[in-house]
Write a protein that holds these residues in place. Structure first.
Motif, mmCIF file in Angstrom:
data_model
loop_
_atom_site.group_PDB
_atom_site.id
_atom_site.type_symbol
_atom_site.label_atom_id
_atom_site.label_comp_id
_atom_site.label_asym_id
_atom_site.label_seq_id
_atom_site.Cartn_x
_atom_site.Cartn_y
_atom_site.Cartn_z
ATOM 1 N N ASP A 310 57.937 23.974 -8.083
ATOM 2 C CA ASP A 310 57.556 22.870 -8.964
ATOM 3 C C ASP A 310 56.117 22.513 -8.598
ATOM 4 O OD1 ASP A 310 60.251 23.094 -8.747
ATOM 5 O OD2 ASP A 310 60.675 20.958 -8.677
ATOM 6 N N THR A 311 55.374 21.999 -9.562
ATOM 7 C CA THR A 311 53.982 21.683 -9.222
ATOM 8 C C THR A 311 53.900 20.717 -8.046
ATOM 9 O OG1 THR A 311 54.015 20.053 -10.963
ATOM 10 C CG2 THR A 311 52.836 22.119 -11.406
ATOM 11 N N VAL A 312 54.531 19.562 -8.207
ATOM 12 C CA VAL A 312 54.447 18.564 -7.149
ATOM 13 C C VAL A 312 55.851 18.194 -6.718
ATOM 14 C CG1 VAL A 312 53.857 16.170 -6.629
ATOM 15 C CG2 VAL A 312 52.214 17.637 -7.805
ATOM 16 N N LYS A 313 56.107 18.275 -5.427
ATOM 17 C CA LYS A 313 57.460 17.968 -4.940
ATOM 18 C C LYS A 313 57.535 16.661 -4.197
ATOM 19 C CE LYS A 313 59.778 22.307 -4.652
ATOM 20 N NZ LYS A 313 59.878 23.470 -3.827
ATOM 21 N N ALA A 314 56.509 16.378 -3.405
ATOM 22 C CA ALA A 314 56.626 15.224 -2.520
ATOM 23 C C ALA A 314 55.270 14.584 -2.274
ATOM 24 C CB ALA A 314 57.235 15.660 -1.191
ATOM 25 N N GLY A 396 40.213 0.473 7.083
ATOM 26 C CA GLY A 396 41.110 -0.037 6.050
ATOM 27 C C GLY A 396 41.365 0.992 4.957
ATOM 28 N N ILE A 397 41.610 2.214 5.370
ATOM 29 C CA ILE A 397 41.778 3.332 4.425
ATOM 30 C C ILE A 397 43.197 3.878 4.543
ATOM 31 C CG2 ILE A 397 41.073 5.765 4.079
ATOM 32 C CD1 ILE A 397 38.939 3.788 3.179
ATOM 33 N N CYS A 398 43.734 4.374 3.438
ATOM 34 C CA CYS A 398 44.936 5.200 3.594
ATOM 35 C C CYS A 398 44.762 6.508 2.836
ATOM 36 C CB CYS A 398 46.206 4.447 3.226
ATOM 37 S SG CYS A 398 46.362 4.053 1.528
ATOM 38 N N VAL A 399 45.427 7.527 3.346
ATOM 39 C CA VAL A 399 45.315 8.869 2.768
ATOM 40 C C VAL A 399 46.658 9.219 2.134
ATOM 41 C CG1 VAL A 399 44.974 11.319 3.282
ATOM 42 C CG2 VAL A 399 43.616 9.590 4.490
ATOM 43 N N ILE A 400 46.598 9.676 0.898
ATOM 44 C CA ILE A 400 47.822 10.097 0.212
ATOM 45 C C ILE A 400 47.770 11.613 0.047
ATOM 46 C CG2 ILE A 400 49.086 9.992 -1.972
ATOM 47 C CD1 ILE A 400 48.100 7.077 -2.194
ATOM 48 N N ALA A 401 48.837 12.290 0.441
ATOM 49 C CA ALA A 401 48.895 13.735 0.271
ATOM 50 C C ALA A 401 49.925 14.064 -0.804
ATOM 51 C CB ALA A 401 49.258 14.414 1.579
ATOM 52 N N VAL A 402 49.542 14.927 -1.717
ATOM 53 C CA VAL A 402 50.399 15.353 -2.824
ATOM 54 C C VAL A 402 50.757 16.810 -2.531
ATOM 55 C CG1 VAL A 402 50.498 15.627 -5.325
ATOM 56 C CG2 VAL A 402 49.072 13.819 -4.330
ATOM 57 N N ILE A 403 52.051 17.090 -2.391
ATOM 58 C CA ILE A 403 52.457 18.393 -1.848
ATOM 59 C C ILE A 403 53.396 19.169 -2.772
ATOM 60 C CG2 ILE A 403 53.782 19.452 0.042
ATOM 61 C CD1 ILE A 403 52.554 17.013 1.717
ATOM 62 N N GLY A 404 53.136 20.445 -2.913
ATOM 63 C CA GLY A 404 54.025 21.312 -3.691
ATOM 64 C C GLY A 404 53.395 22.683 -3.826
ATOM 65 N N SER A 405 54.159 23.748 -3.544
ATOM 66 C CA SER A 405 53.560 25.085 -3.555
ATOM 67 C C SER A 405 53.197 25.516 -4.978
ATOM 68 C CB SER A 405 54.503 26.091 -2.905
ATOM 69 O OG SER A 405 55.744 26.052 -3.566
ATOM 70 N N GLY A 406 53.799 24.898 -5.976
ATOM 71 C CA GLY A 406 53.501 25.276 -7.354
ATOM 72 C C GLY A 406 52.123 24.851 -7.838
ATOM 73 N N MET A 407 51.393 24.089 -7.017
ATOM 74 C CA MET A 407 50.045 23.701 -7.417
ATOM 75 C C MET A 407 49.090 24.874 -7.326
ATOM 76 S SD MET A 407 49.377 19.974 -5.836
ATOM 77 C CE MET A 407 49.444 20.277 -4.138
ATOM 78 N N ARG A 408 49.479 25.859 -6.493
ATOM 79 C CA ARG A 408 48.627 27.007 -6.235
ATOM 80 C C ARG A 408 48.235 27.671 -7.554
ATOM 81 N NH1 ARG A 408 51.858 29.911 -2.172
ATOM 82 N NH2 ARG A 408 51.133 28.509 -0.558
ATOM 83 N N GLY A 409 46.957 27.713 -7.777
ATOM 84 C CA GLY A 409 46.451 28.418 -8.958
ATOM 85 C C GLY A 409 46.843 27.792 -10.292
ATOM 86 N N LEU A 438 48.504 24.063 -1.055
ATOM 87 C CA LEU A 438 49.828 23.440 -1.079
ATOM 88 C C LEU A 438 49.706 21.943 -1.246
ATOM 89 C CD1 LEU A 438 51.815 24.927 1.934
ATOM 90 C CD2 LEU A 438 52.470 24.965 -0.461
ATOM 91 N N ASN A 439 48.506 21.432 -1.014
ATOM 92 C CA ASN A 439 48.360 19.983 -1.109
ATOM 93 C C ASN A 439 46.995 19.579 -1.611
ATOM 94 O OD1 ASN A 439 46.495 18.424 0.810
ATOM 95 N ND2 ASN A 439 47.288 20.052 2.110
ATOM 96 N N ILE A 440 46.978 18.428 -2.272
ATOM 97 C CA ILE A 440 45.727 17.759 -2.595
ATOM 98 C C ILE A 440 45.835 16.386 -1.942
ATOM 99 C CG2 ILE A 440 44.365 16.693 -4.436
ATOM 100 C CD1 ILE A 440 45.272 18.971 -6.256
ATOM 101 N N SER A 441 44.836 16.025 -1.171
ATOM 102 C CA SER A 441 44.922 14.702 -0.561
ATOM 103 C C SER A 441 43.722 13.866 -0.971
ATOM 104 C CB SER A 441 45.046 14.814 0.952
ATOM 105 O OG SER A 441 44.199 15.811 1.457
ATOM 106 N N PHE A 442 43.918 12.570 -1.011
ATOM 107 C CA PHE A 442 42.816 11.674 -1.367
ATOM 108 C C PHE A 442 42.948 10.364 -0.607
ATOM 109 C CE2 PHE A 442 45.130 8.793 -4.219
ATOM 110 C CZ PHE A 442 46.222 9.565 -4.597
ATOM 111 N N ALA A 443 41.805 9.686 -0.468
ATOM 112 C CA ALA A 443 41.790 8.440 0.293
ATOM 113 C C ALA A 443 41.445 7.274 -0.628
ATOM 114 C CB ALA A 443 40.767 8.534 1.419
ATOM 115 N N VAL A 444 42.157 6.180 -0.427
ATOM 116 C CA VAL A 444 41.856 4.947 -1.176
ATOM 117 C C VAL A 444 41.855 3.787 -0.184
ATOM 118 C CG1 VAL A 444 42.884 5.772 -3.338
ATOM 119 C CG2 VAL A 444 44.305 4.504 -1.712
ATOM 120 N N LYS A 445 41.427 2.608 -0.676
ATOM 121 C CA LYS A 445 41.488 1.434 0.184
ATOM 122 C C LYS A 445 42.955 1.116 0.504
ATOM 123 C CE LYS A 445 38.761 -2.198 -1.127
ATOM 124 N NZ LYS A 445 37.822 -2.074 -2.252
#
Ligand code: ASP
Ligand code: MG
Length: 465
Positions: A310-314, A396-409, A438-445
């Motif tokens: 699946d594109t994104v699992k967790a 005061g930052i948090c990092v969110i990771a978006v995970i799923g092997s289906g994101m590949r390509g 396998l993941n895209i991560s980003f940081a927000v406040k």
């Protein structure tokens, strides 16, 4: 499933007291009665490991009174558990004898430590080992009490030999053949080896621990050594969830994941499984099932080599992070300087959560745990001259990771993530994609974190139907 072979780990939440120990032992008995072969791996009763750590802190402060009351409570809790889990009087009193002896040994260790007012990593692991020794004895007694043939093992008696990295020891190669030699014949005879999770020893016999949550690791080491059919981790959740349900109430269990996906989740701080535990299982390609002790009819999560992509699992979120923005170097030297910078952070033990660098610019952003910020800044300032590198930081930052092997390509995944976040009016501070894709991560406040998390969860249809 007749003749199937399992390693089953019972986490602290499955062994809270005598009645839960007994119920856990009943699960093993049911499998054995259906003709399965089982190794049981047992964690300390819930909260006991934390309790021992607190007692060690008391010892460091020389507080003998606190230690005495801790030892009394610990003894009483395990004696009560024994009384509930084991009905046969003779058996119960023999296990009680062992329990008292072990509690007394821990008491002695703590009071010597209080006298010295010093806790070394070696002493800490030795003290922590009592949690699993106590719970596993009672578990073993409860199995015998229910007519199951079983044998008690500490991690080292079971053949787990580690390096001397106290607090997060790694098994040495000989472990696998030793475990096979010691436990294999019992399993063939239908006897249940009951093994303490989390603890092992060096080749010299000095006690070590495998890191917090290390009973998972014990289970997969043994599972790989014996090449069992499945490793079942009994916990108190319905499996690995699409997000932390405390933050995203619509989160739901994920039916199947790959070892890689789970490793990525564990790397980004989700406390789903001990990260080291995946390696032995994936090497031998043994499925791991995470099941809920309190809801055994739920499917749980099956972790295997290749799951549906699946594109994104967790999703997972790391709080209390900070960003360092380093800039000002001439662009021709940028790469070299950045390598030096990352090397420096590694040397001072600052953990890098994510990195991003715009190729056209000579600057680099690094997200790291806030607690590592001070030492990172200090190191950077002493290593680089001011005109060589300018450093800014933001807390005061948090990092969110978006995970799923289906994101590949697959195009459009990043756009979907950032559209969902933008629609909430949230500003993104930093973006990175892992090289594994396998993941895209980003940081927000920090204050935007939960809203961003929920928005992405919704956008990918992860909410419970
Ligand atoms: N008792 C240890 C801990 O609490 C190991 C485990 O539970 O897996 O970390
Ligand atoms: Mg525990």
């Amino acid at each position: 499933m007749a003749e199937s072979r399992y390693v089953m780990k019972f986490g602290g939440s499955c062994v809270k007291d005598g009645s839960t120990v007994r119920r856990s032992a009943e699960i093993v008995r049911d499998y054995v009665e259906r003709g399965c072969r089982v190794v049981a791996v047992v964690s300390a009763l819930s909260g006991v490991t934390d309790g021992i750590l607190e007692a060690l802190a008391s010892a460091e402060r020389g507080r003998e009174d606190e230690i005495r009351s801790f030892i009394e409570r610990l003894g009483a809790r395990h004696e009560n558990a024994c009384a509930e889990a084991i009905r046969n009087g003779d058996l119960r009193s023999s296990v009680l004898g062992e329990i008292r002896r072990e509690v007394e040994e821990l008491g002695k260790l703590l009071s010597i430590t209080a006298y010295l007012k010093e806790v070394t990593p070696r002493i800490r692991d030795y003290a922590l080992s009592f949690g699993e020794r106590l719970s596993t004895r009672i578990f073993w007694g409860s199995l015998l009490d229910q007519g199951v043939r079983a044998e008690y093992f500490t991690g080292w008696d079971a053949g787990i030999v580690t390096d001397d990295e106290f607090g997060s020891a790694k098994p040495l190669g000989i472990t696998y053949q030793e475990v096979r030699r010691r436990l294999g014949p019992l399993l063939e005879e239908g006897i249940v080896p009951v093994v303490t999770g989390f603890i092992a020893a060096t080749p010299e016999g000095v006690i070590t621990t495998l890191g917090r949550g290390g009973s998972d690791y014990t289970a997969t080491i043994i599972g790989a050594a014996l090449k069992v059919d499945e490793i079942i981790l009994w916990k108190d959740v319905d499996g690995i969830m699409t997000a932390d349900p405390k933050l995203v109430p619509e989160a739901r269990p994920i039916p199947r994941m790959s070892y890689d996906e789970v490793l990525e989740l564990a790397y980004f701080g989700a406390k789903v499984i001990h990260p080291g535990a995946l390696e032995p299982a994936s090497r031998e390609n043994i499925p791991i099932r995470v099941k809920n002790f309190y809801n055994p009819s739920a499917e749980g999560t099956l972790i295997i080599g290749a799951a549906e992509s699946d594109t994104v699992k967790a999703l997972t979120m790391i709080r209390d992070a900070a960003i360092i923005l380093a800039s000002g170097v001439g662009s021709s030297e940028a790469l070299n300087t950045n390598v030096k910078l990352l090397d420096l952070l590694a040397r001072v033990g600052a953990q890098v959560i994510m990195i991003s660098q715009a190729s056209s610019q000579a600057n680099i952003s690094i997200a790291l745990p806030r607690e590592d910020l001070k030492k990172a800044l200090k190191a950077v300032k002493s290593e680089f001259a001011e005109d060589e590198m300018k450093v800014n930081c933001e807390e005061g930052i948090c990092v969110i990771a978006v995970i799923g092997s289906g994101m590949r390509g697959r195009p459009g995944v990043a756009a979907k993530i950032f559209n969902a976040v933008a629609a909430e009016g949230i500003n993104i501070k930093m973006i990175a994609q892992g090289s594994s894709e396998l993941n895209i991560s980003f940081a927000v406040k920090e204050e935007d974190g939960v809203r961003a998390l929920r928005a992405v969860h919704r956008a990918f249809g992860l909410n419970a139907a």
